[in-house]
Design a protein around this motif. Structure first.
Motif, PDB file in Angstrom:
ATOM      1  N   TYR A 176      -9.561  99.421   4.676  1.00 46.76           N
ATOM      2  CA  TYR A 176     -10.041  98.251   3.966  1.00 46.76           C
ATOM      3  C   TYR A 176     -11.202  98.845   2.843  1.00 46.76           C
ATOM      4  CZ  TYR A 176     -14.539  97.312   6.568  1.00 46.76           C
ATOM      5  OH  TYR A 176     -15.789  97.529   7.119  1.00 46.76           O
ATOM      6  N   VAL A 177     -11.083  98.193   1.741  1.00 49.39           N
ATOM      7  CA  VAL A 177     -12.067  98.550   0.516  1.00 49.39           C
ATOM      8  C   VAL A 177     -13.298  97.356   0.555  1.00 49.39           C
ATOM      9  CG1 VAL A 177     -12.412  98.568  -1.972  1.00 49.39           C
ATOM     10  CG2 VAL A 177     -10.517  99.634  -0.727  1.00 49.39           C
ATOM     11  N   ASN A 178     -14.335  97.920   0.583  1.00 44.66           N
ATOM     12  CA  ASN A 178     -15.497  97.019   0.681  1.00 44.66           C
ATOM     13  C   ASN A 178     -16.219  97.124  -0.769  1.00 44.66           C
ATOM     14  OD1 ASN A 178     -18.888  97.213   1.124  1.00 44.66           O
ATOM     15  ND2 ASN A 178     -18.130  96.140   2.903  1.00 44.66           N
ATOM     16  N   TRP A 179     -16.634  95.916  -1.314  1.00 43.75           N
ATOM     17  CA  TRP A 179     -17.543  95.843  -2.590  1.00 43.75           C
ATOM     18  C   TRP A 179     -18.850  95.311  -2.269  1.00 43.75           C
ATOM     19  CZ3 TRP A 179     -12.097  94.900  -2.511  1.00 43.75           C
ATOM     20  CH2 TRP A 179     -11.362  95.663  -3.563  1.00 43.75           C
ATOM     21  N   ASN A 180     -19.761  95.794  -2.603  1.00 45.12           N
ATOM     22  CA  ASN A 180     -20.808  95.255  -2.188  1.00 45.12           C
ATOM     23  C   ASN A 180     -22.091  95.260  -3.120  1.00 45.12           C
ATOM     24  OD1 ASN A 180     -22.977  97.890  -1.710  1.00 45.12           O
ATOM     25  ND2 ASN A 180     -21.060  98.228  -0.720  1.00 45.12           N
ATOM     26  N   GLY A 181     -22.954  94.396  -3.267  1.00 45.28           N
ATOM     27  CA  GLY A 181     -23.867  94.382  -4.203  1.00 45.28           C
ATOM     28  C   GLY A 181     -25.335  93.268  -3.771  1.00 45.28           C
ATOM     29  N   LEU A 182     -26.026  93.038  -4.840  1.00 43.17           N
ATOM     30  CA  LEU A 182     -27.073  92.173  -4.462  1.00 43.17           C
ATOM     31  C   LEU A 182     -27.042  90.869  -5.637  1.00 43.17           C
ATOM     32  CD1 LEU A 182     -30.052  94.555  -4.162  1.00 43.17           C
ATOM     33  CD2 LEU A 182     -28.832  93.054  -2.142  1.00 43.17           C
ATOM     34  N   VAL A 183     -27.249  89.785  -5.277  1.00 40.76           N
ATOM     35  CA  VAL A 183     -27.135  88.457  -6.329  1.00 40.76           C
ATOM     36  C   VAL A 183     -28.551  87.876  -5.916  1.00 40.76           C
ATOM     37  CG1 VAL A 183     -24.833  88.060  -7.040  1.00 40.76           C
ATOM     38  CG2 VAL A 183     -25.663  87.340  -4.789  1.00 40.76           C
ATOM     39  N   THR A 184     -28.983  87.059  -6.986  1.00 42.35           N
ATOM     40  CA  THR A 184     -29.814  86.055  -6.657  1.00 42.35           C
ATOM     41  C   THR A 184     -29.341  84.917  -5.752  1.00 42.35           C
ATOM     42  OG1 THR A 184     -30.678  86.403  -8.735  1.00 42.35           O
ATOM     43  CG2 THR A 184     -31.482  84.384  -7.825  1.00 42.35           C
ATOM     44  N   ASN A 213     -35.694  86.624  -2.526  1.00 43.40           N
ATOM     45  CA  ASN A 213     -34.725  85.680  -2.825  1.00 43.40           C
ATOM     46  C   ASN A 213     -33.393  86.107  -3.606  1.00 43.40           C
ATOM     47  OD1 ASN A 213     -34.119  82.840  -3.354  1.00 43.40           O
ATOM     48  ND2 ASN A 213     -34.390  83.220  -5.633  1.00 43.40           N
ATOM     49  N   ARG A 214     -33.042  87.335  -2.858  1.00 42.51           N
ATOM     50  CA  ARG A 214     -31.522  87.593  -3.028  1.00 42.51           C
ATOM     51  C   ARG A 214     -30.504  87.592  -1.884  1.00 42.51           C
ATOM     52  NH1 ARG A 214     -34.096  93.389  -4.161  1.00 42.51           N
ATOM     53  NH2 ARG A 214     -35.210  92.687  -2.572  1.00 42.51           N
ATOM     54  N   PHE A 215     -29.420  87.383  -2.064  1.00 39.61           N
ATOM     55  CA  PHE A 215     -28.227  87.823  -1.244  1.00 39.61           C
ATOM     56  C   PHE A 215     -27.808  89.199  -1.405  1.00 39.61           C
ATOM     57  CE2 PHE A 215     -26.873  83.298  -1.154  1.00 39.61           C
ATOM     58  CZ  PHE A 215     -27.496  82.863   0.106  1.00 39.61           C
ATOM     59  N   TYR A 216     -27.471  89.933  -0.229  1.00 44.85           N
ATOM     60  CA  TYR A 216     -26.584  90.890  -0.075  1.00 44.85           C
ATOM     61  C   TYR A 216     -25.345  90.438   0.117  1.00 44.85           C
ATOM     62  CZ  TYR A 216     -24.208  94.889   2.270  1.00 44.85           C
ATOM     63  OH  TYR A 216     -23.264  95.902   2.837  1.00 44.85           O
ATOM     64  N   PHE A 217     -24.212  90.906  -0.758  1.00 46.70           N
ATOM     65  CA  PHE A 217     -23.019  90.192  -0.525  1.00 46.70           C
ATOM     66  C   PHE A 217     -22.028  91.362  -0.362  1.00 46.70           C
ATOM     67  CE2 PHE A 217     -23.033  91.201  -5.193  1.00 46.70           C
ATOM     68  CZ  PHE A 217     -21.992  91.935  -5.265  1.00 46.70           C
ATOM     69  N   PHE A 218     -20.885  91.219   0.524  1.00 48.74           N
ATOM     70  CA  PHE A 218     -19.839  92.153   0.460  1.00 48.74           C
ATOM     71  C   PHE A 218     -18.444  91.482   0.573  1.00 48.74           C
ATOM     72  CE2 PHE A 218     -21.718  92.162   4.905  1.00 48.74           C
ATOM     73  CZ  PHE A 218     -20.528  91.966   5.721  1.00 48.74           C
ATOM     74  N   PHE A 219     -17.436  92.082  -0.063  1.00 50.66           N
ATOM     75  CA  PHE A 219     -16.117  91.579  -0.015  1.00 50.66           C
ATOM     76  C   PHE A 219     -15.309  92.640   0.679  1.00 50.66           C
ATOM     77  CE2 PHE A 219     -18.069  89.882  -3.754  1.00 50.66           C
ATOM     78  CZ  PHE A 219     -17.354  88.452  -4.184  1.00 50.66           C
ATOM     79  N   ASP A 220     -14.427  92.178   1.651  1.00 50.82           N
ATOM     80  CA  ASP A 220     -13.635  93.283   2.150  1.00 50.82           C
ATOM     81  C   ASP A 220     -12.051  92.866   2.084  1.00 50.82           C
ATOM     82  OD1 ASP A 220     -15.895  94.370   3.536  1.00 50.82           O
ATOM     83  OD2 ASP A 220     -15.306  93.604   5.427  1.00 50.82           O
ATOM     84  N   VAL A 221     -11.305  93.934   1.772  1.00 53.03           N
ATOM     85  CA  VAL A 221     -10.014  93.766   1.319  1.00 53.03           C
ATOM     86  C   VAL A 221      -9.072  94.677   2.031  1.00 53.03           C
ATOM     87  CG1 VAL A 221      -8.072  93.229  -0.323  1.00 53.03           C
ATOM     88  CG2 VAL A 221     -10.250  92.503  -0.610  1.00 53.03           C
ATOM     89  N   PRO A 222      -8.376  94.449   2.858  1.00 53.08           N
ATOM     90  CA  PRO A 222      -7.146  95.731   3.242  1.00 53.08           C
ATOM     91  C   PRO A 222      -6.400  96.092   2.340  1.00 53.08           C
ATOM     92  CG  PRO A 222      -7.396  93.678   4.721  1.00 53.08           C
ATOM     93  CD  PRO A 222      -7.719  93.147   3.511  1.00 53.08           C
ATOM     94  N   LEU A 223      -6.385  97.257   1.964  1.00 57.14           N
ATOM     95  CA  LEU A 223      -5.829  97.918   0.904  1.00 57.14           C
ATOM     96  C   LEU A 223      -5.464  99.497   1.200  1.00 57.14           C
ATOM     97  CD1 LEU A 223      -7.860  97.074  -2.073  1.00 57.14           C
ATOM     98  CD2 LEU A 223      -5.534  96.101  -1.591  1.00 57.14           C
ATOM     99  N   PRO A 224      -4.582  99.757   0.527  1.00 58.57           N
ATOM    100  CA  PRO A 224      -4.272 101.441   0.543  1.00 58.57           C
ATOM    101  C   PRO A 224      -5.382 102.196   0.130  1.00 58.57           C
ATOM    102  CG  PRO A 224      -2.392 100.121  -0.617  1.00 58.57           C
ATOM    103  CD  PRO A 224      -3.614  99.261  -0.467  1.00 58.57           C
ATOM    104  N   LYS A 225      -5.537 103.203   0.446  1.00 55.51           N
ATOM    105  CA  LYS A 225      -6.245 104.153   0.276  1.00 55.51           C
ATOM    106  C   LYS A 225      -5.971 104.696  -1.320  1.00 55.51           C
ATOM    107  CE  LYS A 225      -8.438 108.660   1.705  1.00 55.51           C
ATOM    108  NZ  LYS A 225      -9.606 108.707   1.541  1.00 55.51           N
TER     109      LYS A 225
END
Ligand code: URC
Length: 385
Positions: A176-184, A213-225
């Motif tokens: 899987y691929v993980n996108w991550n970052g910070l948002v208010t 006052n921030r969220f750590y967010f991450f999105f995970d999606v199963p995908l080919p490499k």
């Protein structure tokens, strides 16, 4: 006694601080000129927190940590709550809080605690050699360093791992691929004091509070490499992967900054049982690389550091003996963490669709008891209880 520490990441800095506290001299060498971690934030579970407390950073860490009082799973499409419970029973049992923290701030805390000006940046290790009395490391600028022993905290792409194991190990793509970052923090996306995870289709969208006052967010999606994906299409890519997901997920995608969002193909390494060759020891991701699925990669490195310093300080049969005792105390523990994370990874990301469907169904009946028991077990397996 002088230690050469290779790497100024979480493992290397925790080690340098721990060794200095135990009375060793240290010199830290870091390959890059400026630290750029691949993750925006990291959850430090109480086993890791206890290590940083023991290294004297209790107050600073508390100031960086978000208030994660509750945990919830929500349905991907309806957004409805599948289960929600307090983390207080976990805190009560283990005696410490979990602290999600921004990665750059954790890194700065560790580096400043040790002394930023003492770290030698831009020193990429190329080779190590040892004799019966000491170790020499060579760097790509032609310089070298000498010490009584060497700790290789040079990460998942470790150069020194091959020297210790006598063979190359391959990283394993976790699927899987993980996108991550910070948002208010926006409470129309998720409550400010909750670790919230939307789950469905083997994907997940997760938010954890960090300080400021921030969220750590991450999105995970199963995908080919190896898919080519580009920052300019990042938001649209997420919109496509999460079509039909609940409004808070859409709002989160709208609010992220593509320029500061990381995209990571998640890997681990099949656990191996040798961390030490003579006076050279692997530590952190160099010794055991995990997927982030139980939030234990950084914590395991902190545990390594505390155990290493304690083991070296409390035995008198020499460095090589001390390092082997470190290895003996860390191999099984870290193997357990890597394999637990891999198991959670597979359930979360639908390696077997039926098992994942059963997990989604179970979440509706989850009171928190089983989830927290699993987490407590992981935490209490650490060196500080
Ligand atoms: N659990 C965590 C996860 N942290 O504690 C974390 C996860 N970070 O499943 N995933 C991630 O990217």
């Amino acid at each position: 006694m002088k230690a050469i520490v290779i790497g100024a990441g979480i493992g290397g800095m925790s080690t340098a601080i721990a060794l200095e506290k135990a009375g060793f001299d240290t010199a830290v060498f870091e390959a890059v000129k400026e630290m750029k971690p691949v993750g925006a934030a990291i959850s430090i579970w109480p086993n890791g927190v206890k290590c940083l407390n023991a290294l004297g950073m209790k107050q600073q860490l508390q100031a960086l940590g978000g208030n994660m009082a509750f945990m919830a799973y929500n349905d991907a499409h309806s957004g409805s709550t599948l289960t929600r419970f307090s983390l207080s029973p976990l805190v009560q049992q283990v005696g410490e809080y979990p602290y999600p923290v921004a990665r750059a701030e954790l890194q700065a805390m560790l580096i400043d605690t040790y002394g930023r000006s003492r770290i030698q940046f831009g020193k990429r290790v190329t080779q190590v050699e040892q004799s019966a009395t000491g170790v020499t490391a060579w760097f790509d600028d032609g310089s070298q360093a000498e010490g009584d022993f060497l700790i290789a905290a040079d990460g998942t792409h470790s150069v020194i791992r091959h020297y210790v194991l006598g063979e190359n190990v391959q990283r394993r793509y976790a699927g899987y691929v993980n996108w991550n970052g910070l948002v208010t923090i926006d409470e129309s996306i998720a409550p400010a004091d909750q670790w919230t995870t939307f789950v469905g289709e083997g994907k997940r969208v997760s938010l954890m509070p960090v300080s400021g006052n921030r969220f750590y967010f991450f999105f995970d999606v199963p995908l080919p490499k190896g898919l080519a994906e580009d920052r300019s299409t990042l938001r649209q890519d997420l919109k496509n992967y999460f079509t039909g997901w609940a409004d808070p997920v859409q709002r989160l995608i709208d609010s992220i900054n593509p320029d500061t969002t990381n995209r990571v193909e998640i890997h681990d390494i099949e656990p191996f049982s040798r961390f030490v060759k003579g006076r050279v020891a692997l530590l952190g991701d160099a010794a055991h690389s995990t997927t982030p699925d139980i939030g234990q990669g950084g914590c395991a490195a902190m545990e390594d550091a505390v155990v290493l310093a304690q083991t070296l300080a409390s035995h008198s049969l020499g460095i090589e003996d001390g390092l082997l005792r470190y290895e003996a105390r860390r191999v099984e523990r870290t193997k357990d963490l890597v394999l637990k994370a891999r198991k959670r990874c597979d359930v979360t990301h639908a390696k077997d669709a039926e098992i994942t469907a059963a997990w989604y169904a179970d979440l509706k009946n989850e009171t928190g008891e089983r989830v927290l028991a699993g987490m407590c077990d992981t935490i209490e397996g650490g060196p500080l209880g």
